[in-house]
Motif scaffolding. Structure first.
Motif, PDB file in Angstrom:
ATOM      1  N   GLY A 169     -12.205  -8.158  14.529  1.00  0.00           N
ATOM      2  CA  GLY A 169     -11.592  -6.909  14.100  1.00  0.00           C
ATOM      3  C   GLY A 169     -10.154  -7.093  13.645  1.00  0.00           C
ATOM      4  N   GLY A 170      -9.416  -7.945  14.344  1.00  0.00           N
ATOM      5  CA  GLY A 170      -8.034  -8.203  13.943  1.00  0.00           C
ATOM      6  C   GLY A 170      -7.944  -8.884  12.593  1.00  0.00           C
ATOM      7  N   THR A 171      -8.842  -9.847  12.357  1.00  0.00           N
ATOM      8  CA  THR A 171      -8.857 -10.528  11.059  1.00  0.00           C
ATOM      9  C   THR A 171      -9.212  -9.565   9.933  1.00  0.00           C
ATOM     10  OG1 THR A 171      -9.527 -12.591  12.141  1.00  0.00           O
ATOM     11  CG2 THR A 171      -9.876 -12.430   9.761  1.00  0.00           C
ATOM     12  N   LEU A 172     -10.237  -8.747  10.157  1.00  0.00           N
ATOM     13  CA  LEU A 172     -10.636  -7.781   9.137  1.00  0.00           C
ATOM     14  C   LEU A 172      -9.560  -6.720   8.929  1.00  0.00           C
ATOM     15  CD1 LEU A 172     -12.741  -6.768   7.177  1.00  0.00           C
ATOM     16  CD2 LEU A 172     -13.905  -5.625   9.079  1.00  0.00           C
ATOM     17  N   ALA A 173      -8.867  -6.343   9.997  1.00  0.00           N
ATOM     18  CA  ALA A 173      -7.786  -5.364   9.871  1.00  0.00           C
ATOM     19  C   ALA A 173      -6.656  -5.899   8.998  1.00  0.00           C
ATOM     20  CB  ALA A 173      -7.251  -5.000  11.253  1.00  0.00           C
ATOM     21  N   LEU A 174      -6.339  -7.176   9.150  1.00  0.00           N
ATOM     22  CA  LEU A 174      -5.300  -7.787   8.313  1.00  0.00           C
ATOM     23  C   LEU A 174      -5.729  -7.782   6.850  1.00  0.00           C
ATOM     24  CD1 LEU A 174      -2.617  -9.269   8.094  1.00  0.00           C
ATOM     25  CD2 LEU A 174      -3.812 -11.401   8.600  1.00  0.00           C
ATOM     26  N   ILE A 175      -7.008  -8.082   6.588  1.00  0.00           N
ATOM     27  CA  ILE A 175      -7.527  -8.061   5.219  1.00  0.00           C
ATOM     28  C   ILE A 175      -7.438  -6.645   4.638  1.00  0.00           C
ATOM     29  CG2 ILE A 175      -9.592  -8.378   3.802  1.00  0.00           C
ATOM     30  CD1 ILE A 175     -10.419 -10.604   5.736  1.00  0.00           C
ATOM     31  N   LEU A 176      -7.777  -5.648   5.437  1.00  0.00           N
ATOM     32  CA  LEU A 176      -7.710  -4.263   4.973  1.00  0.00           C
ATOM     33  C   LEU A 176      -6.291  -3.869   4.593  1.00  0.00           C
ATOM     34  CD1 LEU A 176     -10.101  -2.538   7.545  1.00  0.00           C
ATOM     35  CD2 LEU A 176     -10.517  -2.841   5.098  1.00  0.00           C
ATOM     36  N   ASN A 177      -5.314  -4.327   5.365  1.00  0.00           N
ATOM     37  CA  ASN A 177      -3.930  -4.002   5.035  1.00  0.00           C
ATOM     38  C   ASN A 177      -3.451  -4.736   3.794  1.00  0.00           C
ATOM     39  OD1 ASN A 177      -2.255  -2.215   7.091  1.00  0.00           O
ATOM     40  ND2 ASN A 177      -3.794  -3.318   8.276  1.00  0.00           N
ATOM     41  N   LEU A 178      -3.945  -5.947   3.581  1.00  0.00           N
ATOM     42  CA  LEU A 178      -3.606  -6.656   2.350  1.00  0.00           C
ATOM     43  C   LEU A 178      -4.236  -5.957   1.143  1.00  0.00           C
ATOM     44  CD1 LEU A 178      -4.004 -10.373   3.507  1.00  0.00           C
ATOM     45  CD2 LEU A 178      -1.881  -9.114   3.116  1.00  0.00           C
ATOM     46  N   MET A 179      -5.413  -5.384   1.333  1.00  0.00           N
ATOM     47  CA  MET A 179      -6.064  -4.650   0.251  1.00  0.00           C
ATOM     48  C   MET A 179      -5.273  -3.413  -0.162  1.00  0.00           C
ATOM     49  SD  MET A 179     -10.051  -4.849   1.531  1.00  0.00           S
ATOM     50  CE  MET A 179     -10.543  -3.555   0.372  1.00  0.00           C
ATOM     51  N   ARG A 180      -4.508  -2.860   0.746  1.00  0.00           N
ATOM     52  CA  ARG A 180      -3.763  -1.635   0.466  1.00  0.00           C
ATOM     53  C   ARG A 180      -2.616  -1.849  -0.512  1.00  0.00           C
ATOM     54  NH1 ARG A 180      -4.796   2.850   3.521  1.00  0.00           N
ATOM     55  NH2 ARG A 180      -6.170   2.604   5.336  1.00  0.00           N
ATOM     56  N   THR A 181      -2.362  -3.084  -0.893  1.00  0.00           N
ATOM     57  CA  THR A 181      -1.294  -3.348  -1.852  1.00  0.00           C
ATOM     58  C   THR A 181      -1.709  -2.986  -3.273  1.00  0.00           C
ATOM     59  OG1 THR A 181      -2.032  -5.657  -2.052  1.00  0.00           O
ATOM     60  CG2 THR A 181      -0.308  -5.174  -0.419  1.00  0.00           C
ATOM     61  N   THR A 182      -3.001  -2.756  -3.505  1.00  0.00           N
ATOM     62  CA  THR A 182      -3.475  -2.333  -4.820  1.00  0.00           C
ATOM     63  C   THR A 182      -4.078  -0.935  -4.718  1.00  0.00           C
ATOM     64  OG1 THR A 182      -5.699  -3.269  -4.530  1.00  0.00           O
ATOM     65  CG2 THR A 182      -3.992  -4.723  -5.422  1.00  0.00           C
ATOM     66  N   ARG A 183      -4.146  -0.230  -5.847  1.00  0.00           N
ATOM     67  CA  ARG A 183      -4.637   1.145  -5.816  1.00  0.00           C
ATOM     68  C   ARG A 183      -6.108   1.210  -5.420  1.00  0.00           C
ATOM     69  NH1 ARG A 183      -3.399   4.881 -10.921  1.00  0.00           N
ATOM     70  NH2 ARG A 183      -1.312   4.434 -10.081  1.00  0.00           N
ATOM     71  N   ILE A 184      -6.945   0.365  -6.048  1.00  0.00           N
ATOM     72  CA  ILE A 184      -8.366   0.375  -5.729  1.00  0.00           C
ATOM     73  C   ILE A 184      -8.592  -0.112  -4.298  1.00  0.00           C
ATOM     74  CG2 ILE A 184     -10.618  -0.613  -6.311  1.00  0.00           C
ATOM     75  CD1 ILE A 184      -9.720  -0.760  -9.198  1.00  0.00           C
ATOM     76  N   GLY A 185      -7.900  -1.169  -3.923  1.00  0.00           N
ATOM     77  CA  GLY A 185      -8.034  -1.684  -2.561  1.00  0.00           C
ATOM     78  C   GLY A 185      -7.603  -0.670  -1.521  1.00  0.00           C
ATOM     79  N   ASN A 186      -6.561   0.088  -1.824  1.00  0.00           N
ATOM     80  CA  ASN A 186      -6.090   1.114  -0.901  1.00  0.00           C
ATOM     81  C   ASN A 186      -7.143   2.198  -0.720  1.00  0.00           C
ATOM     82  OD1 ASN A 186      -4.010   2.462   0.715  1.00  0.00           O
ATOM     83  ND2 ASN A 186      -3.963   3.941  -0.968  1.00  0.00           N
ATOM     84  N   ALA A 187      -7.818   2.565  -1.816  1.00  0.00           N
ATOM     85  CA  ALA A 187      -8.872   3.583  -1.740  1.00  0.00           C
ATOM     86  C   ALA A 187     -10.051   3.091  -0.910  1.00  0.00           C
ATOM     87  CB  ALA A 187      -9.326   3.969  -3.138  1.00  0.00           C
ATOM     88  N   VAL A 188     -10.436   1.831  -1.125  1.00  0.00           N
ATOM     89  CA  VAL A 188     -11.560   1.259  -0.374  1.00  0.00           C
ATOM     90  C   VAL A 188     -11.214   1.160   1.113  1.00  0.00           C
ATOM     91  CG1 VAL A 188     -12.978  -0.801  -0.057  1.00  0.00           C
ATOM     92  CG2 VAL A 188     -12.460   0.010  -2.368  1.00  0.00           C
ATOM     93  N   ALA A 189     -10.022   0.648   1.415  1.00  0.00           N
ATOM     94  CA  ALA A 189      -9.608   0.512   2.809  1.00  0.00           C
ATOM     95  C   ALA A 189      -9.492   1.870   3.484  1.00  0.00           C
ATOM     96  CB  ALA A 189      -8.277  -0.234   2.886  1.00  0.00           C
ATOM     97  N   GLY A 190      -8.955   2.854   2.756  1.00  0.00           N
ATOM     98  CA  GLY A 190      -8.834   4.191   3.318  1.00  0.00           C
ATOM     99  C   GLY A 190     -10.191   4.809   3.626  1.00  0.00           C
ATOM    100  N   ALA A 191     -11.160   4.614   2.723  1.00  0.00           N
ATOM    101  CA  ALA A 191     -12.508   5.139   2.952  1.00  0.00           C
ATOM    102  C   ALA A 191     -13.166   4.449   4.147  1.00  0.00           C
ATOM    103  CB  ALA A 191     -13.356   4.950   1.697  1.00  0.00           C
ATOM    104  N   TYR A 192     -12.973   3.143   4.242  1.00  0.00           N
ATOM    105  CA  TYR A 192     -13.532   2.389   5.358  1.00  0.00           C
ATOM    106  C   TYR A 192     -12.993   2.914   6.690  1.00  0.00           C
ATOM    107  CZ  TYR A 192     -14.356  -1.544   8.507  1.00  0.00           C
ATOM    108  OH  TYR A 192     -14.736  -2.319   9.572  1.00  0.00           O
ATOM    109  N   VAL A 193     -11.677   3.053   6.766  1.00  0.00           N
ATOM    110  CA  VAL A 193     -11.051   3.533   8.001  1.00  0.00           C
ATOM    111  C   VAL A 193     -11.523   4.945   8.332  1.00  0.00           C
ATOM    112  CG1 VAL A 193      -8.843   4.192   9.043  1.00  0.00           C
ATOM    113  CG2 VAL A 193      -9.037   2.039   7.785  1.00  0.00           C
ATOM    114  N   PHE A 194     -11.631   5.795   7.312  1.00  0.00           N
ATOM    115  CA  PHE A 194     -12.074   7.171   7.535  1.00  0.00           C
ATOM    116  C   PHE A 194     -13.476   7.215   8.135  1.00  0.00           C
ATOM    117  CE2 PHE A 194     -14.412  10.882   5.922  1.00  0.00           C
ATOM    118  CZ  PHE A 194     -13.682  11.901   6.520  1.00  0.00           C
TER     119      PHE A 194
END
Length: 229
Positions: free
Chosen positions: A31-56
């Protein structure tokens, strides 16, 4: 109260402790490794949308439903049963571990995101002025400061995941809670058995709490009015 029965029950429950600890440690690491990947994804607009949907999705639905969806639901898709993943996804151990990892990643990513937002911009600018690369700044400044800021909240997540491992007993896995459920069905002595299980979980939670407090003092000795020896 039958102390002989309690002693035997403690010994029986401790047989499931290795599986409980296995789920706990691996779910936190994954979970910690995947969480770090999700935060790195948030640096882009599409990645931020995907990470936000995943967390939601994973924060907004019960973990028990997520376990059932992975263990029972995925088997209903023919392409899953025909894929190379099926030897793993048909096993309750891997389904339970996958559900715990995905759930922990959603919560840990938000904790880490809060820590990253709390990193002083001046510290990052100082790293840039000194000639550090972006990776060096991330490794030596951003992540250590973010982890320090997120540590109190993350310690709560660690304890929450310990308790969450009890849910894997619903898919036939014999962790401590699974053994307790089986013993209750055989003896009908629910109070004594559940008290034994609760005592073990409380003991582990106490150790985590004490270690987190000690580690926090080590990371910020100035905050507690003393220097690190």
């Amino acid at each position: 109260m039958d102390f002989t029965f309690l002693g035997d029950m403690f010994a029986s429950l401790l047989k499931g402790l290795p599986l409980t600890l296995n789920f706990w440690v691996l779910s936190l690491l994954g979970g910690g490794t995947l969480a770090l990947i999700l935060n790195l994804m948030r640096t882009t607009r599409i990645g931020n949308a995907v990470a936000g949907a995943y967390v939601f999705v994973f924060r907004g639905t019960p973990l028990l439903i997520q376990i059932f969806m992975i263990y029972y639901g995925l088997a209903g898709f023919g392409f899953v049963r025909q894929s190379f993943l099926w030897p793993f996804l048909r096993e309750p151990y891997w389904c339970g571990l996958l559900a715990l990892i995905l759930n922990d990643a959603a919560y840990t990513s938000e904790i880490l995101r809060g820590g990253l937002r709390a990193v002083p911009k001046g510290a990052v600018e100082a790293g840039r002025v000194s000639g550090m690369t972006r990776f060096a700044i991330l490794r030596r400044i951003t992540l250590p400061l973010a982890f320090r800021q997120a540590l109190p909240a993350y310690s709560n997540e660690v304890i929450s995941m310990l308790k969450a491992t009890a849910l894997v007993s619903t898919i036939t896995l014999m962790d401590m809670t699974g053994i307790a459920r089986a013993a209750i069905s055989e003896t009908w002595r629910a109070v004594e058995i559940l008290l034994c299980a609760a005592a073990i979980y409380l003991a582990i939670s106490l150790l985590v709490t004490r270690f987190s407090a000690w580690f926090e003092r080590r990371l910020s000795p100035w905050h507690f009015g003393r220097t690190t020896p």
